[in-house]
Design a protein around this motif. Sequence first.
Motif, PDB file in Angstrom:
ATOM      1  N   VAL A 249       6.609  -6.293   8.039  1.00  0.00           N
ATOM      2  CA  VAL A 249       5.963  -7.190   7.055  1.00  0.00           C
ATOM      3  C   VAL A 249       5.641  -6.498   5.747  1.00  0.00           C
ATOM      4  O   VAL A 249       5.349  -7.163   4.745  1.00  0.00           O
ATOM      5  CB  VAL A 249       4.674  -7.802   7.653  1.00  0.00           C
ATOM      6  N   GLY A 250       5.674  -5.145   5.708  1.00  0.00           N
ATOM      7  CA  GLY A 250       5.387  -4.408   4.476  1.00  0.00           C
ATOM      8  C   GLY A 250       3.899  -4.192   4.266  1.00  0.00           C
ATOM      9  O   GLY A 250       3.073  -5.065   4.582  1.00  0.00           O
ATOM     10  N   GLU A 252       2.381  -4.139   1.510  1.00  0.00           N
ATOM     11  CA  GLU A 252       1.839  -4.977   0.424  1.00  0.00           C
ATOM     12  C   GLU A 252       1.208  -6.253   0.941  1.00  0.00           C
ATOM     13  O   GLU A 252       0.462  -6.921   0.204  1.00  0.00           O
ATOM     14  CB  GLU A 252       2.938  -5.288  -0.600  1.00  0.00           C
ATOM     15  N   THR A 253       1.472  -6.604   2.196  1.00  0.00           N
ATOM     16  CA  THR A 253       0.859  -7.818   2.765  1.00  0.00           C
ATOM     17  C   THR A 253      -0.583  -7.550   3.201  1.00  0.00           C
ATOM     18  O   THR A 253      -1.324  -8.484   3.542  1.00  0.00           O
ATOM     19  CB  THR A 253       1.660  -8.307   3.982  1.00  0.00           C
ATOM     20  N   LEU A 254      -0.970  -6.286   3.198  1.00  0.00           N
ATOM     21  CA  LEU A 254      -2.330  -5.926   3.625  1.00  0.00           C
ATOM     22  C   LEU A 254      -3.281  -5.906   2.435  1.00  0.00           C
ATOM     23  O   LEU A 254      -2.865  -5.850   1.274  1.00  0.00           O
ATOM     24  CB  LEU A 254      -2.317  -4.544   4.279  1.00  0.00           C
ATOM     25  N   SER A 255      -4.538  -5.927   2.737  1.00  0.00           N
ATOM     26  CA  SER A 255      -5.552  -5.811   1.688  1.00  0.00           C
ATOM     27  C   SER A 255      -5.481  -4.410   1.087  1.00  0.00           C
ATOM     28  O   SER A 255      -5.017  -3.467   1.745  1.00  0.00           O
ATOM     29  CB  SER A 255      -6.949  -6.045   2.257  1.00  0.00           C
ATOM     30  N   GLN A 259      -4.378  -0.898   2.891  1.00  0.00           N
ATOM     31  CA  GLN A 259      -3.227  -0.145   2.390  1.00  0.00           C
ATOM     32  C   GLN A 259      -3.590   1.319   2.159  1.00  0.00           C
ATOM     33  O   GLN A 259      -2.840   2.232   2.522  1.00  0.00           O
ATOM     34  CB  GLN A 259      -2.734  -0.758   1.073  1.00  0.00           C
TER      35      GLN A 259
END
Length: 305
Positions: A249-250, A252-255, A259
């Motif tokens: 999912v990468g 960048e999908t996290l807060s 990250q």
Amino acid sequence: MSFTTTIKEEILALPDRHPAELAALIKLSGSLGLSRAGLTLSVSTENAKVARFIYEFLLEWFDIRSDIRHHQKTNLRKNRVYTVFMEHGVKDLLDILGLSPAFFEQETGLPVSIMDHDNAARAYLRGAFLASGSMRDPDSGQYQLEIASVYVDHAQDLRQLMQDFLLDAKVLERKRGAITYIQRAEDLMDFLIIIGALGAMEQLGEIKLMRETRNDLNRANNAETANIARTVKASMKTINNISKIIDHVGLETLSPELQEVARSRIAHPEYSLQELADSLSTPLTKSGLNHRLRKLNKIAEEIPE
């Protein structure tokens, strides 16, 4: 030189003497005989210095001239045995030392005069150790001092004598007699103080302290190694989960907060939780960091395989 020899040589060098020392040596290592001149007494030892000590004691304290004889053992050890031989004044000497009942009436225990007087008791223990005592080398890590007796009664009286000095002494019966022994390092040190072997006591204390320090360091190192192993194991689990998030999912999908934690964990897999918490732009408590790591692990676990 063995530790037993170290103790005996220190005892032999002490300036003050007491007749009870000689009494113990004769009681444990002496035997009576008969010659044309009458009663004889032989005291045997494998230690030449102890033989010399007995010879000088008899001459200086009792004006008794004796002979020192020696022969070679025929067993496997083939040690030389020294015998201090007396053929004059034997009966009077035994009477003075309170040993006549032991040799003529087969009384195998200790004389009451020894049991009831502190100085005599200390001296008797010195003589008993010179006669048949030994101590394991403390460098071996095993502590034990023992005194061998031909008769169980004598071994039991020695135990009582030691217990009167608050030593945890015990008796072990063997095929040929018995031994009185102590095993706790603290009791061994106290025994050496009681008999006046202060140099040996200090040496034993130093060896004991070094062993305990070494053991403490080993325990600390083992605990640290175990902690590192646990940290690395937990770290690798989290890194694997972060890699799974990146692949599926990468990041960048996290807060932003997650990250940063993810990137820091990957960059520093060897960091402890506290070091990782301190490395963040806004340092966290270990509890706060744990909370974010659990979130990362949970996100990874929810990603379909």
